[in-house]
Design a protein around this motif. Structure first.
Motif, PDB file in Angstrom:
ATOM      1  N   SER A  45       3.915   1.129  -4.995  1.00 38.23           N
ATOM      2  CA  SER A  45       2.889   1.633  -4.177  1.00 38.23           C
ATOM      3  C   SER A  45       1.441   1.432  -5.039  1.00 38.23           C
ATOM      4  CB  SER A  45       2.798   2.899  -3.725  1.00 38.23           C
ATOM      5  OG  SER A  45       1.783   3.545  -2.936  1.00 38.23           O
ATOM      6  N   SER A  98      -0.696  -3.172  17.274  1.00 34.11           N
ATOM      7  CA  SER A  98      -1.028  -1.933  16.504  1.00 34.11           C
ATOM      8  C   SER A  98      -2.330  -1.675  15.787  1.00 34.11           C
ATOM      9  CB  SER A  98       0.039  -1.979  15.509  1.00 34.11           C
ATOM     10  OG  SER A  98       0.184  -3.113  14.655  1.00 34.11           O
ATOM     11  N   GLU A 142      -4.078  -8.244   4.246  1.00 30.07           N
ATOM     12  CA  GLU A 142      -2.838  -8.776   3.554  1.00 30.07           C
ATOM     13  C   GLU A 142      -2.250 -10.010   3.515  1.00 30.07           C
ATOM     14  OE1 GLU A 142      -0.066  -6.512   6.311  1.00 30.07           O
ATOM     15  OE2 GLU A 142      -0.689  -4.557   5.864  1.00 30.07           O
ATOM     16  N   ASN A 146       6.686   3.590   3.263  1.00 30.84           N
ATOM     17  CA  ASN A 146       7.230   3.831   4.673  1.00 30.84           C
ATOM     18  C   ASN A 146       6.340   2.742   5.354  1.00 30.84           C
ATOM     19  OD1 ASN A 146       8.901   5.997   3.958  1.00 30.84           O
ATOM     20  ND2 ASN A 146       7.246   7.388   4.376  1.00 30.84           N
ATOM     21  N   TYR A 147       5.437   2.594   5.361  1.00 30.14           N
ATOM     22  CA  TYR A 147       4.680   1.527   6.306  1.00 30.14           C
ATOM     23  C   TYR A 147       4.982   0.370   5.969  1.00 30.14           C
ATOM     24  CZ  TYR A 147       0.718  -0.983   8.279  1.00 30.14           C
ATOM     25  OH  TYR A 147      -0.019  -1.955   9.081  1.00 30.14           O
ATOM     26  N   GLN A 150       4.303  -8.670  16.755  1.00 34.55           N
ATOM     27  CA  GLN A 150       3.162  -8.039  16.512  1.00 34.55           C
ATOM     28  C   GLN A 150       2.010  -8.060  17.716  1.00 34.55           C
ATOM     29  OE1 GLN A 150       2.141 -10.257  12.961  1.00 34.55           O
ATOM     30  NE2 GLN A 150       3.199  -8.688  11.552  1.00 34.55           N
ATOM     31  N   GLN A 204       8.294   0.029   8.032  1.00 39.16           N
ATOM     32  CA  GLN A 204       7.945   0.104   9.329  1.00 39.16           C
ATOM     33  C   GLN A 204       7.428  -1.196   9.888  1.00 39.16           C
ATOM     34  OE1 GLN A 204       5.364   3.385  10.708  1.00 39.16           O
ATOM     35  NE2 GLN A 204       4.634   1.664  12.073  1.00 39.16           N
ATOM     36  N   GLU A 205       6.642  -1.898   9.173  1.00 40.07           N
ATOM     37  CA  GLU A 205       5.987  -3.040   9.627  1.00 40.07           C
ATOM     38  C   GLU A 205       6.739  -4.365   9.184  1.00 40.07           C
ATOM     39  OE1 GLU A 205       2.937  -3.793  11.317  1.00 40.07           O
ATOM     40  OE2 GLU A 205       3.461  -1.568  11.719  1.00 40.07           O
ATOM     41  N   TRP A 265       0.877  -1.270   0.024  1.00 41.50           N
ATOM     42  CA  TRP A 265       0.022  -0.063  -0.235  1.00 41.50           C
ATOM     43  C   TRP A 265       0.806   1.327   0.139  1.00 41.50           C
ATOM     44  CZ3 TRP A 265      -2.824  -3.692  -1.061  1.00 41.50           C
ATOM     45  CH2 TRP A 265      -3.247  -4.755   0.015  1.00 41.50           C
ATOM     46  N   GLU A 266       1.946   1.380   0.880  1.00 40.52           N
ATOM     47  CA  GLU A 266       2.570   2.711   1.023  1.00 40.52           C
ATOM     48  C   GLU A 266       4.127   2.148   1.607  1.00 40.52           C
ATOM     49  OE1 GLU A 266       4.453   5.808   2.669  1.00 40.52           O
ATOM     50  OE2 GLU A 266       3.796   4.378   4.084  1.00 40.52           O
TER      51      GLU A 266
END
Length: 474
Positions: A70, A373, A338, A47-48, A368, A51-52, A44-45
Motif C-alpha cells: 500500500s 464505477s 493508474e 481491498n480495493y 468496467q 475488488q477491482e 493504493w489500498e
C-alpha cells in the motif's frame, strides 16, 4: 552456378526467418500454469485492489498470489522525513521492488527514463496484443513519456465535462452548450437563466460540484489558463497580475449575478440519507441548467431515479469542460491515475505482464463499462452508458498530462490552506460590498505573500529542529 547461388539465397532467407521467429519466442517464456507465483503489487489500498483487479485475475490464474504494497505507507514516511512526496515514492519503490507498479504520469515518465520499467512494445507485437482500440491520445502520451517506447498501459481514465439539462435550455429559449467553450462563454451562458424565486424552488445557470464557493471557481479559472500562484522559485506570490485580475473579476461577477449555485450554503449534514444527499445537487433534481462533474456523476443521475421520491426525469447531454482559448484543442481536465507497469528488475516478468495484459484487455474493459464505477475504459468502443448518450466530450480533446519539475513552484506544506482561507475571506468582503475589487486583490496579494514567507520560515525551523534531534541520537 546461378542455380546453386539461388538455392543458397533461399536457404539463408529461410534460416534468417527461422532465427527471427526463435528470437521472438524468447522475449518472454510462456507462463507455466502449474507454477506457483507471488507478485508484489504497488497499489493504493489492498481491498480495493482485489475488488477491482486481483479477484478477477486469480480466477483465471489460481496459482498466482499477490502481495499488495500500500502506498499509504509513503505518506507516513513523508511526514516523518519532510521529503517531497514524489521523492518519497521513488525511495519507497526502490526499497520494496514491486513486480507491478500503479503509477501516475509523472512517476511513469521518470521511472521509464531511468530504465526501471520493462518495455512492452516487443511483447505486445509478438502476442499481437490489440492496442488499436485504445484512445489514441492515451497511447501517444504513454509513448511520449516513455521516450518513444511503451512502458505501461492504462485501463481507465477520468475526465470532467459540462453536463447540461436539455429541457431547461429549451424551456428558456437558450441555445445548448457546445464543445470547446471558454470559461467566459460558460459563465455568460449561465447568466441567461432567471435568478428569481426562493432558494428551494429557483433554478441556477450553473453549479460547481465539489468546488464549493467562489474561491474554488477562481482557482479553476486560473488552472485552465495555466496561471500560477507563485513564481518558479516558490518565494514570490504573483496574484496581483493582469491575468489573475481578469480571472478574479470574471468569477466574482458571475457569483454576484446570482447565476451560480454556492454549494457551501448547503453542505451535507450528519445523518443525511442517500435521497437527501442526491437532492442537495440542484442539477440532479432538474434545478440547474449546467454543472461540471466527472464521469462518476452519470451514476448519481441514474441513481436519483430510484432514490429520490417524485423524481422528474430530464434529458441531459455533455460537452467539454471549459478550455483555454490559447489551447482550444487540449485539456487539463482529463487524467490517468493508474498506469500499470512492470518492474524491469522483476524476477516474474511473464506473470507480471500477464496481469497487465489481463487488466488492460477487452474483457476487463467490457466489465468496467457495465459497472460504471467512476472512471471510463480507455478502449473507445466501451465508452457508453445504458441510455446511449454521446460521451465523446470525455475524450474529444488532447490531454495535457502536464509534468512539473518537483523543484519548481514548490510551496510550504500549509500554504494551500492559507491560500483558500485568504481567498474566501477577502472575496466575501468584496461580494458583501465591504471593499472594492482593487482592495480585495491588493489584500489577497499581501496576505498570501505574508503566509508564504511565514510558511517557509516554519518549514525551515522544523527541518533544523529535526536534524538537531537526529544528531543528538547519534
Amino acid at each position: 552456378m546461378r542455380k546453386t547461388y539461388s538455392m543458397l539465397l533461399v536457404s539463408l532467407l529461410a534460416l534468417t526467418l527461422l532465427l527471427s521467429a526463435c528470437s521472438e519466442k524468447l522475449a518472454l517464456e510462456p507462463l507455466d500454469a502449474e507454477q506457483n507465483v507471488k507478485l508484489k503489487v504497488l497499489f493504493w489500498e489492498e481491498n480495493y485492489f482485489y475488488q477491482e483487479y486481483g479477484n478477477y485475475f486469480t480466477m483465471k490464474y489460481p496459482n498466482v498470489e499477490f502481495e499488495v504494497i500500500s502506498t499509504t505507507k509513503v505518506q507516513q514516511e513523508m511526514e516523518k522525513s519532510y521529503e517531497d512526496y514524489q521523492e518519497a515514492m521513488y525511495k519507497f519503490i526502490e526499497e520494496n521492488q514491486p513486480d507491478i507498479l500503479m503509477l501516475q504520469p509523472d512517476q511513469y515518465e521518470k521511472l521509464a527514463s531511468e530504465g526501471k520499467l520493462y518495455e512492452l512494445d516487443t511483447i505486445m507485437n509478438q502476442e499481437k496484443f490489440d492496442t488499436e482500440s485504445f484512445l489514441p491520445s492515451v497511447m501517444q502520451m504513454l509513448k511520449d513519456k516513455g521516450g518513444g517506447k511503451t512502458y505501461g498501459l492504462a485501463a481507465t481514465f477520468g475526465a470532467q465535462v459540462i453536463y447540461y439539462n436539455v429541457d431547461l435550455f429549451q424551456k428558456h429559449g437558450v441555445e445548448v452548450p457546445k464543445n470547446q467553450m471558454t470559461w467566459d462563454q460558460v459563465l455568460q451562458l449561465a447568466q441567461r437563466f432567471p435568478t428569481s424565486g426562493s432558494d428551494k424552488d429557483r433554478i441556477y445557470g450553473l453549479n460547481l460540484q465539489g468546488m464549493g464557493g467562489v474561491a474554488d471557481l477562481i482557482m479553476s479559472l486560473g488552472r485552465t489558463e495555466n496561471l500560477r500562484w507563485v513564481d518558479k522559485t516558490g518565494k514570490k506570490v504573483q496574484f496581483d497580475s493582469e491575468s489573475w485580475r481578469k480571472a478574479y473579476q470574471l468569477a466574482t461577477n458571475s457569483f454576484k449575478s446570482g447565476a451560480i449555485y454556492d454549494e457551501k450554503r448547503n453542505m451535507p449534514q450528519m445523518g443525511d440519507t442517500m435521497e437527501s444527499y442526491l437532492a442537495r445537487n440542484p442539477f440532479t433534481v432538474g434545478r440547474s441548467a449546467m454543472t461540471i462533474g466527472g464521469s462518476w456523476y452519470m451514476n448519481e443521475i441514474s441513481r436519483a431515479k430510484d432514490q429520490i421520491k417524485d423524481f422528474k426525469p430530464f434529458q441531459w447531454g455533455v460537452v467539454t469542460a471549459p478550455i483555454n482559448p490559447a489551447e482550444p484543442n487540449s485539456t487539463n481536465n482529463m487524467y490517468l491515475s493508474e498506469i500499470m507497469a512492470v518492474n524491469a528488475k522483476s524476477a516474474n516478468t511473464r506473470a507480471a505482464w500477464e496481469f497487465v495484459k489481463f487488466v488492460n484487455g477487452p474483457e476487463m474493459a467490457r466489465m468496467q463499462s457495465r459497472q460504471m464505477s467512476g472512471n471510463l475504459p480507455t478502449r473507445k468502443e466501451f465508452i457508453k452508458d445504458k441510455e446511449n448518450h454521446d460521451l465523446s466530450a470525455f475524450y474529444l480533446l488532447t490531454p495535457k498530462f502536464e509534468s512539473y519539475n518537483s523543484k519548481e513552484y514548490q510551496v510550504p506544506n500549509n500554504f494551500y490552506m492559507t491560500q483558500n482561507t485568504v481567498l474566501e475571506e477577502q472575496t466575501k468582503q468584496y461580494l458583501d460590498n465591504k471593499q472594492s475589487v482593487e482592495q480585495a486583490i491588493t489584500n489577497i496579494q499581501k496576505q498570501l505573500q505574508e503566509g508564504l514567507d511565514k510558511g517557509w520560515q516554519e518549514d525551515e525551523a522544523k527541518k533544523k529542529k529535526d536534524k538537531e534531534k537526529e544528531a543528538a541520537k547519534k
